[in-house]
Design a protein around this motif. Structure first.
Motif, PDB file in Angstrom:
ATOM      1  N   ALA A  15      54.453  40.284  33.566  1.00  0.00           N
ATOM      2  CA  ALA A  15      54.361  41.183  32.405  1.00  0.00           C
ATOM      3  C   ALA A  15      52.898  41.443  32.082  1.00  0.00           C
ATOM      4  CB  ALA A  15      55.108  40.591  31.210  1.00  0.00           C
ATOM      5  N   PRO A  17      49.803  44.544  32.547  1.00  0.00           N
ATOM      6  CA  PRO A  17      49.892  45.981  32.277  1.00  0.00           C
ATOM      7  C   PRO A  17      50.711  46.726  33.322  1.00  0.00           C
ATOM      8  CG  PRO A  17      47.594  45.289  32.727  1.00  0.00           C
ATOM      9  CD  PRO A  17      48.422  44.055  32.643  1.00  0.00           C
ATOM     10  N   GLU A  37      58.190  36.554  33.538  1.00  0.00           N
ATOM     11  CA  GLU A  37      56.804  36.296  33.136  1.00  0.00           C
ATOM     12  C   GLU A  37      56.622  34.808  32.852  1.00  0.00           C
ATOM     13  OE1 GLU A  37      53.706  37.862  32.872  1.00  0.00           O
ATOM     14  OE2 GLU A  37      53.152  35.840  32.246  1.00  0.00           O
ATOM     15  N   ALA A  38      55.611  34.227  33.505  1.00  0.00           N
ATOM     16  CA  ALA A  38      55.379  32.782  33.345  1.00  0.00           C
ATOM     17  C   ALA A  38      54.920  32.420  31.929  1.00  0.00           C
ATOM     18  CB  ALA A  38      54.331  32.332  34.369  1.00  0.00           C
ATOM     19  N   PRO A  49      39.658  37.468  28.408  1.00  0.00           N
ATOM     20  CA  PRO A  49      39.359  38.901  28.348  1.00  0.00           C
ATOM     21  C   PRO A  49      39.232  39.506  29.734  1.00  0.00           C
ATOM     22  CG  PRO A  49      37.604  37.595  27.307  1.00  0.00           C
ATOM     23  CD  PRO A  49      38.606  36.639  27.860  1.00  0.00           C
ATOM     24  N   ARG A  50      39.846  40.640  29.933  1.00  0.00           N
ATOM     25  CA  ARG A  50      39.755  41.297  31.248  1.00  0.00           C
ATOM     26  C   ARG A  50      39.552  42.786  31.036  1.00  0.00           C
ATOM     27  NH1 ARG A  50      44.632  38.797  34.607  1.00  0.00           N
ATOM     28  NH2 ARG A  50      43.838  40.217  36.176  1.00  0.00           N
ATOM     29  N   GLY A  52      39.700  46.766  30.034  1.00  0.00           N
ATOM     30  CA  GLY A  52      39.722  47.334  28.699  1.00  0.00           C
ATOM     31  C   GLY A  52      39.385  48.805  28.614  1.00  0.00           C
ATOM     32  N   THR A  53      38.860  49.379  29.693  1.00  0.00           N
ATOM     33  CA  THR A  53      38.553  50.806  29.662  1.00  0.00           C
ATOM     34  C   THR A  53      39.719  51.555  30.278  1.00  0.00           C
ATOM     35  OG1 THR A  53      36.179  50.408  29.808  1.00  0.00           O
ATOM     36  CG2 THR A  53      36.965  52.567  30.539  1.00  0.00           C
ATOM     37  N   ARG A 114      42.973  44.873  27.643  1.00  0.00           N
ATOM     38  CA  ARG A 114      44.240  44.563  28.317  1.00  0.00           C
ATOM     39  C   ARG A 114      45.179  43.770  27.409  1.00  0.00           C
ATOM     40  NH1 ARG A 114      46.125  40.140  30.445  1.00  0.00           N
ATOM     41  NH2 ARG A 114      47.527  40.143  32.267  1.00  0.00           N
ATOM     42  N   THR A 137      59.109  31.894  32.138  1.00  0.00           N
ATOM     43  CA  THR A 137      59.932  31.772  33.346  1.00  0.00           C
ATOM     44  C   THR A 137      59.051  32.029  34.565  1.00  0.00           C
ATOM     45  OG1 THR A 137      61.846  32.558  32.120  1.00  0.00           O
ATOM     46  CG2 THR A 137      61.978  32.741  34.511  1.00  0.00           C
ATOM     47  N   GLU A 172      52.535  40.484  39.964  1.00  0.00           N
ATOM     48  CA  GLU A 172      52.131  39.121  39.548  1.00  0.00           C
ATOM     49  C   GLU A 172      50.634  38.934  39.487  1.00  0.00           C
ATOM     50  OE1 GLU A 172      54.096  36.268  42.552  1.00  0.00           O
ATOM     51  OE2 GLU A 172      54.247  38.294  43.316  1.00  0.00           O
ATOM     52  N   GLY A 173      49.873  39.946  39.840  1.00  0.00           N
ATOM     53  CA  GLY A 173      48.433  39.766  39.870  1.00  0.00           C
ATOM     54  C   GLY A 173      47.969  39.325  41.243  1.00  0.00           C
TER      55      GLY A 173
HETATM   56  C1  LIG Z   1      36.696  40.087  33.678  1.00  0.00           C
HETATM   57  C2  LIG Z   1      37.501  41.236  34.153  1.00  0.00           C
HETATM   58  C3  LIG Z   1      37.260  42.486  33.623  1.00  0.00           C
HETATM   59  C4  LIG Z   1      38.018  43.553  34.051  1.00  0.00           C
HETATM   60  N1  LIG Z   1      37.759  44.783  33.520  1.00  0.00           N
HETATM   61  C5  LIG Z   1      38.483  45.855  33.916  1.00  0.00           C
HETATM   62  C6  LIG Z   1      38.287  47.138  33.319  1.00  0.00           C
HETATM   63  O1  LIG Z   1      37.429  47.337  32.447  1.00  0.00           O
HETATM   64  N2  LIG Z   1      39.090  48.157  33.714  1.00  0.00           N
HETATM   65  C7  LIG Z   1      40.042  47.985  34.677  1.00  0.00           C
HETATM   66  O2  LIG Z   1      40.738  48.953  35.015  1.00  0.00           O
HETATM   67  N3  LIG Z   1      40.275  46.767  35.238  1.00  0.00           N
HETATM   68  C8  LIG Z   1      39.516  45.693  34.880  1.00  0.00           C
HETATM   69  N4  LIG Z   1      39.790  44.439  35.422  1.00  0.00           N
HETATM   70  C9  LIG Z   1      40.924  44.260  36.321  1.00  0.00           C
HETATM   71  C10 LIG Z   1      42.239  44.147  35.534  1.00  0.00           C
HETATM   72  O3  LIG Z   1      42.221  43.114  34.561  1.00  0.00           O
HETATM   73  C11 LIG Z   1      43.385  43.944  36.477  1.00  0.00           C
HETATM   74  O4  LIG Z   1      43.280  44.935  37.482  1.00  0.00           O
HETATM   75  C12 LIG Z   1      44.720  44.098  35.752  1.00  0.00           C
HETATM   76  O5  LIG Z   1      44.889  43.135  34.731  1.00  0.00           O
HETATM   77  C13 LIG Z   1      45.846  43.950  36.778  1.00  0.00           C
HETATM   78  O6  LIG Z   1      47.072  44.091  36.153  1.00  0.00           O
HETATM   79  P1  LIG Z   1      48.375  43.486  36.831  1.00  0.00           P
HETATM   80  O7  LIG Z   1      49.473  43.782  35.849  1.00  0.00           O
HETATM   81  O8  LIG Z   1      48.480  43.948  38.221  1.00  0.00           O
HETATM   82  O9  LIG Z   1      48.137  41.926  36.926  1.00  0.00           O
HETATM   83  P2  LIG Z   1      47.775  40.874  35.811  1.00  0.00           P
HETATM   84  O10 LIG Z   1      47.104  41.535  34.675  1.00  0.00           O
HETATM   85  O11 LIG Z   1      47.054  39.784  36.517  1.00  0.00           O
HETATM   86  O12 LIG Z   1      49.180  40.356  35.292  1.00  0.00           O
HETATM   87  C14 LIG Z   1      50.005  39.543  36.109  1.00  0.00           C
HETATM   88  C15 LIG Z   1      51.060  38.882  35.234  1.00  0.00           C
HETATM   89  O13 LIG Z   1      51.923  38.154  36.087  1.00  0.00           O
HETATM   90  C16 LIG Z   1      52.178  36.872  35.555  1.00  0.00           C
HETATM   91  N5  LIG Z   1      52.497  35.978  36.675  1.00  0.00           N
HETATM   92  C17 LIG Z   1      51.686  35.593  37.691  1.00  0.00           C
HETATM   93  N6  LIG Z   1      52.328  34.779  38.546  1.00  0.00           N
HETATM   94  C18 LIG Z   1      53.582  34.642  38.056  1.00  0.00           C
HETATM   95  C19 LIG Z   1      54.730  33.912  38.503  1.00  0.00           C
HETATM   96  N7  LIG Z   1      54.720  33.181  39.628  1.00  0.00           N
HETATM   97  N8  LIG Z   1      55.854  33.972  37.759  1.00  0.00           N
HETATM   98  C20 LIG Z   1      55.903  34.723  36.629  1.00  0.00           C
HETATM   99  N9  LIG Z   1      54.840  35.429  36.165  1.00  0.00           N
HETATM  100  C21 LIG Z   1      53.708  35.382  36.884  1.00  0.00           C
HETATM  101  C22 LIG Z   1      50.873  36.523  34.844  1.00  0.00           C
HETATM  102  O14 LIG Z   1      51.057  35.527  33.868  1.00  0.00           O
HETATM  103  C23 LIG Z   1      50.465  37.864  34.264  1.00  0.00           C
HETATM  104  O15 LIG Z   1      51.017  38.074  32.985  1.00  0.00           O
HETATM  105  C24 LIG Z   1      39.042  43.355  35.024  1.00  0.00           C
HETATM  106  C25 LIG Z   1      39.289  42.095  35.545  1.00  0.00           C
HETATM  107  C26 LIG Z   1      38.533  41.035  35.128  1.00  0.00           C
HETATM  108  C27 LIG Z   1      38.780  39.667  35.721  1.00  0.00           C
END
Ligand SMILES: Cc1cc2nc3c(=O)[nH]c(=O)nc-3n(C[C@H](O)[C@H](O)[C@H](O)COP(=O)(O)OP(=O)(O)OC[C@H]3O[C@@H](n4cnc5c(N)ncnc54)[C@H](O)[C@@H]3O)c2cc1C
Length: 408
Positions: A15, A17, A37-38, A49-50, A52-53, A114, A137, A172-173
């Motif tokens: 869960a 973005p 979502e874990a 913080p990650r 934000g733009t 975020r 979970t 999941e990131g």
């Molecule tokens: C310091 C920093 C600054 C950044 N600034 C920017 C920016 O300004 N603009 C930009 O576009 N991007 C930026 N990014 C990148 C951005 O944060 C990521 O690209 C974005 O958060 C990715 O989203 P996502 O949903 O793919 O993954 P994530 O945001 O990583 O979310 C993954 C979710 O999956 C859950 N999860 C993981 N493993 C499991 C599991 N096994 N079971 C259940 N749940 C699980 C996690 O808890 C999490 O909630 C930045 C990153 C960092 C580190």
């Protein structure tokens, strides 16, 4: 025509973005979704913080699922961003997204972190009748056949459960279990330097900065971004040598000294938080195997310079949602998921990776002649409306979306 059959379930892992936008886009069209979502209600808002733009095209997508109007009051509308030269303390170029008025309904970025995005999107997902939200979970693995997927999860009581669906999306990131289980290579590299993020309650605008600034310097480049409070905060990024003692880098005195070297105010800054992170430039070799699909950071990671990680991940989510809806409605065959991979993998390589790597080189460039040439180019681009528009279409990822549309 909404999808009505409840057997046509999509399982979304994560869960963040990307997972939440995908789930809301699917649910809005009547597709049942289970989100795993874990994190739980007790710690969901404690994430570091990650991103934000939020770029214009991303704002259009948020608007489609009713998320934009919840975010706008929590963020800062920022049409202008700056490139600075630190040593000369000089503004090199000011880019104004108003040049994109004919290209988007949102000719600005929204500075909105975020954590606020996932907080608002999670509330919407919890309230949506088509979304089964499973917090606290953990996803541990999965199996698939020609007709469906089975995900293994550990529920909040610590019990192992299985859930079945038609498709499984790994949002999941970067540490995606799905990507690893499928043996998909995460091609690319990791930068040797670390990035230090310091959050400061101080109004840098009084020194001429915009809400978003990229500051080049051959020894210590930085990014400087404004976030809405209360209290309003600014995020400053600096590169740091990985051989330095990490604990020492983050000591309050060391942070103050670094900030004073950046901008001498003669008074201590009000430091709200700091953290160090490693930056990777990687793209998964495949974005899907059968019914398991990667999106967002699970599929690609990049340097935050240029704010493209979360934005391009959200673009994956909407592209994928549209295709899954077509498949589940029986209007298109599963092969359109290959187009998802062709489109979004191309964007990850040719736009996100290429631009973020270039942005980093631009800020860190050591050769004075190259620095001067880069700065002259930026200045020229910002001052000429046609060049500025072309620059901004690339920087805001609008061009990446247009190019993806042309991929068969
Ligand atoms: C310091 C920093 C600054 C950044 N600034 C920017 C920016 O300004 N603009 C930009 O576009 N991007 C930026 N990014 C990148 C951005 O944060 C990521 O690209 C974005 O958060 C990715 O989203 P996502 O949903 O793919 O993954 P994530 O945001 O990583 O979310 C993954 C979710 O999956 C859950 N999860 C993981 N493993 C499991 C599991 N096994 N079971 C259940 N749940 C699980 C996690 O808890 C999490 O909630 C930045 C990153 C960092 C580190």
């Amino acid at each position: 025509m909404p999808v009505t059959s409840t057997s046509q379930r999509v399982i979304v892992i994560g869960a963040g973005p990307v997972g939440l936008c995908l789930s809301l886009a699917l649910a809005e069209e009547g597709v049942p979704v289970t989100v795993i979502e874990a994190l739980g209600d007790d710690n969901f808002l404690e994430q570091v913080p990650r991103a934000g733009t939020n770029h214009p095209a991303t704002l259009e997508m948020y608007d489609r699922i009713g998320l934009y109007h919840k975010l706008e009051p929590r963020g800062i509308i920022a049409p202008v961003f700056h490139y600075w030269d630190r040593a000369a303390n000089a503004l090199i170029a000011a880019f104004d997204l108003s040049h994109l008025k004919g290209d988007t309904r949102f000719p600005y970025v929204l500075q909105c972190e975020r954590i606020k995005i996932v907080e608002e999107a999670l509330k919407m997902a919890k309230a949506h009748p088509a979304i089964d939200m499973r917090l606290s979970t953990s996803f541990t693995g999965f199996e698939q056949s020609g007709s469906g997927v089975v995900a293994h999860i550990v529920n909040p009581s610590g019990e192992v459960e299985t859930i079945s669906g038609d498709y499984l999306v790994s949002a999941e990131g970067a540490r995606s279990i799905v990507r690893k289980d499928l043996g998909i290579e995460f091609e690319g590299f990791t930068y040797s330097d670390l990035t230090l993020n310091i959050e400061v309650a101080y109004d840098f605008r009084r020194h001429g900065y915009a809400e978003r600034n990229y500051i080049s310097d051959p020894t210590e480049w930085s990014n400087l971004f404004h976030w809405k409070g209360p209290p309003d905060r600014w995020r400053v990024h600096f590169p740091v040598d990985p051989s330095e003692d990490q604990e020492a880098i983050c000591r309050p005195q060391a942070l103050q000294a670094r900030l004073q070297r950046f901008l001498a105010t003669g008074r201590d800054f009000d430091i709200v938080a700091s953290n160090l992170y490693t930056v990777h430039q990687r793209v998964a070799k495949k974005f899907r195997v059968g019914r398991a699909i990667l999106a967002g950071d699970a599929a690609h990671v990049n340097s935050p310079i240029g704010a493209m990680g979360m934005n391009s991940g959200v673009h994956d989510a909407f592209n994928l949602a549209d295709k899954l809806i077509q498949i589940l409605r029986g209007r298109q065959g599963e092969e359109i998921l290959d187009r998802y991979e062709r489109q979004r993998r191309h964007v990850a390589i040719a736009h996100t990776q290429a631009q973020t790597s270039r942005n980093k080189r631009l800020l860190a460039e050591k050769d004075p002649a190259v620095r001067k040439r880069n700065q002259d180019e930026l200045r020229r681009a910002a001052e000429d409306p046609a060049l500025a528009r072309a620059f901004l279409l690339r920087a805001s990822l609008i061009e990446s979306l247009r190019e993806a549309e042309r991929i068969a």
